[in-house]
Design a protein around this motif. Sequence first.
Motif, short mmCIF file in Angstrom:
data_model
loop_
_atom_site.label_atom_id
_atom_site.label_comp_id
_atom_site.label_asym_id
_atom_site.label_seq_id
_atom_site.Cartn_x
_atom_site.Cartn_y
_atom_site.Cartn_z
N PHE A 1 0.74 -1.17 -0.06
CA PHE A 1 0.05 0.05 0.12
C PHE A 1 1.12 1.18 0.00
CE2 PHE A 1 -2.87 -3.15 2.24
CZ PHE A 1 -3.89 -3.05 1.05
N PHE B 1 4.62 0.85 1.56
CA PHE B 1 4.44 0.01 2.76
C PHE B 1 4.11 -1.31 2.10
CE2 PHE B 1 2.08 -2.07 6.19
CZ PHE B 1 3.23 -2.19 7.03
N VAL C 1 3.09 -4.73 2.60
CA VAL C 1 2.13 -5.72 3.57
C VAL C 1 2.55 -6.99 3.27
CG1 VAL C 1 -0.08 -6.15 4.34
CG2 VAL C 1 0.38 -4.02 3.23
N PRO D 1 0.03 -10.87 15.05
CA PRO D 1 -0.14 -9.63 15.77
C PRO D 1 -0.99 -8.79 14.26
CG PRO D 1 2.10 -9.87 15.18
CD PRO D 1 1.62 -11.18 14.87
N SER D 2 -1.74 -7.74 14.92
CA SER D 2 -2.43 -6.83 14.21
C SER D 2 -1.49 -6.12 13.26
CB SER D 2 -3.13 -5.69 15.14
OG SER D 2 -3.65 -4.87 14.38
N GLY D 3 -2.13 -6.12 11.88
CA GLY D 3 -1.18 -5.30 10.84
C GLY D 3 -0.26 -6.37 10.09
N SER D 4 -0.20 -7.66 10.56
CA SER D 4 0.71 -8.41 9.92
C SER D 4 0.35 -8.94 8.60
CB SER D 4 0.93 -9.74 10.72
OG SER D 4 -0.26 -10.56 11.03
N GLY D 5 -0.85 -8.67 7.96
CA GLY D 5 -1.27 -8.92 6.58
C GLY D 5 -2.25 -9.98 6.58
N LYS D 6 -2.97 -10.47 7.61
CA LYS D 6 -3.94 -11.54 7.63
C LYS D 6 -5.16 -11.21 6.81
CE LYS D 6 -4.41 -11.62 12.20
NZ LYS D 6 -3.77 -10.28 12.53
N THR D 7 -5.59 -10.02 7.22
CA THR D 7 -6.82 -9.68 6.41
C THR D 7 -6.65 -9.26 4.92
OG1 THR D 7 -7.84 -8.44 8.22
CG2 THR D 7 -8.38 -7.59 6.23
N THR D 8 -5.47 -8.79 4.63
CA THR D 8 -5.11 -8.51 3.23
C THR D 8 -5.04 -9.75 2.38
OG1 THR D 8 -3.67 -6.59 4.01
CG2 THR D 8 -3.18 -7.51 1.73
N1 LIG Z 1 -6.21 -0.08 1.86
C1 LIG Z 1 -5.25 0.26 2.65
N2 LIG Z 1 -4.34 1.37 2.42
C2 LIG Z 1 -3.11 1.46 3.30
N3 LIG Z 1 -2.73 0.64 4.27
C3 LIG Z 1 -3.60 -0.52 4.49
C4 LIG Z 1 -4.80 -0.70 3.69
N4 LIG Z 1 -5.14 -2.03 4.00
C5 LIG Z 1 -4.41 -2.53 5.04
N5 LIG Z 1 -3.39 -1.56 5.23
C6 LIG Z 1 -2.11 -1.74 6.11
O1 LIG Z 1 -1.64 -3.13 5.75
C7 LIG Z 1 -1.14 -3.56 7.01
C8 LIG Z 1 -1.72 -5.23 6.89
O2 LIG Z 1 -2.89 -4.67 7.14
P1 LIG Z 1 -4.10 -6.21 7.52
O3 LIG Z 1 -4.06 -7.15 6.39
O4 LIG Z 1 -5.38 -5.53 7.77
O5 LIG Z 1 -3.49 -6.79 9.03
P2 LIG Z 1 -4.13 -7.67 9.79
O6 LIG Z 1 -5.39 -8.23 9.44
O7 LIG Z 1 -3.06 -8.81 10.19
O8 LIG Z 1 -4.32 -7.12 11.13
C9 LIG Z 1 -1.37 -2.71 8.06
O9 LIG Z 1 -0.43 -1.99 8.50
C10 LIG Z 1 -2.49 -1.85 7.54
O10 LIG Z 1 -2.75 -0.60 7.96
#
Ligand SMILES: Nc1ncnc2c1ncn2[C@@H]1O[C@H](COP(=O)(O)OP(=O)(O)O)[C@@H](O)[C@H]1O
Lengths: 219, 261
Positions: free
Chosen positions: B15, B18, B20, B39-46
């Motif tokens: 992103f 950054f 991810v 941990p939060s922000g590790s890319g699981k949702t992504t």
């Molecule tokens: N649309 C976006 N724009 C910018 N940064 C993003 C976006 N989506 C996620 N991020 C960043 O990507 C990183 C990984 O996010 P995410 O996959 O949601 O982590 P998790 O689900 O493990 O907490 C985080 O630091 C988040 O801030």
Amino acid sequence: MTQWSGYLGLILQGALVTIELTLMGSVLALIMAFLAGMGRVSRFFIVRAIATVYIEFFRGTSIFVQLFWAYFVLPFAGLSLTPLQAGVLALGLNVGAYAAEVVRGAILSVGREQYEACTALNLGRWQGMRHVILPQALLVMLPTFGNNAIELLKATSVVSLISLADLTFQAQVVRSQTGSTLMPFLSVLIIYFALALMISWGVRTLERRMARGLDGVRV
Amino acid sequence: MPAPIIKVDAISKSFGTFKVLDGLSMQVMPGEKLALIGPSGSGKTTILRILMTLEKIDGGHIQVDGEQLYHMERNGQLLAADERHLARMRQKIGMVFQLFNLFPHKCVMDNVTLAPMLTKGVARAAAEKRAIELLDMVGLADKAKAMPAQLSGGQKQRVAIARALALSPKIMLFDEVTSALDPELVEEVLNVMRKLAAETDMTMLLVTHEMGFAHDFADRVLFFDRGRIVEEGKPDEIFRHPKQERTQSFLKKIIAAGHRV
Ligand SMILES: Nc1ncnc2c1ncn2[C@@H]1O[C@H](COP(=O)(O)OP(=O)(O)O)[C@@H](O)[C@H]1O
Ligand SMILES: [Mg+2]
């Protein structure tokens, strides 16, 4: 007294023309608003460009000039319109341009998560727009649409300039024939106001019906 | 041994500047239940969003059910997938979101039947019959006519699960589906997921902070940190005998925060 009722008849005839103009103009405005408003959020550049030009042009020039073009200039291009047609065209295109921005804003106000739910459920772009985004956006648009319709109602009086016998036109006729100013102008004031009230009331009723069950989440 | 149903091969995702996901690879077997923790922000949702085509990848390849997700083969060449290809691939995958994302203007029944009717041409009667079965499965058959705003968070999430299931995907993605719920509502959603795991052979990927649930539910656990899989293994290996220092410290923090492992 019988004479007055005759003049009142004239004014009511004018009111009918005004109502007709308002209804038909609103329909055209609504169509233009959705075409241009959705065009503004299209993924195709050319569609966005056309929508933007339309909106900026009709918001940037006056309704008088637009009406004169529709009535006096279009015939040179081989398109002769009746005063009513010219009035509906000018009013619909003009107010449609304002309402298009309302449509666009309302579409953009629907949260990203709703678009994502559509994708996750494999709805096509148009299917998602039609069944998920627009129904929610409509609720956001409605109050402003009500204002737009009232603006359109008030703007209908410009057609008296191309001798369409609307409410304002008839008031002038009665005034010149009777020499009385108060009676015709007071009647049209009351009628315009009553019509505007009816629009407000109608839109609010519609809004309430559509918001039912939503628990105020999106209003 | 069957072929993996998901094959993620060295994908990267940024992103802005950054990064991810950084050369992430993983494989999932058909029917496997996978827990993604970290941990939060590790890319699981992504990674889940990428699999659902909600997010594009910058590099690498993903195969789903034997086909490229973001590429199409044309005359032996790999091209970027077009909308038609993506739509076909999406049929294989369903997703449940943290905040439910129900359609607020549609009743529960319509939420569940909309997509099958529109995308698969299922007749209304058949779609409703199936919806009732699914709502029954999630314990909400009596709520078919309710609007989402009338439901509790746990009920909303169960509707969202039924809605995703109505398209009969082979793969289901769950992104922290209980994190937005009041504690007393978590269990009713977890119960539905247990039932799904027990009664179907769907492949399920689950991002969660419910470590106890992940332990019982998953066949395999992946520990994510900073866009990479740091450690993976059977739940007992990860939760009882983590090898990596980062996994150990993450689990320690989670336990300190009061989660049961
Ligand atoms: N649309 C976006 N724009 C910018 N940064 C993003 C976006 N989506 C996620 N991020 C960043 O990507 C990183 C990984 O996010 P995410 O996959 O949601 O982590 P998790 O689900 O493990 O907490 C985080 O630091 C988040 O801030
Ligand atoms: Mg997340």
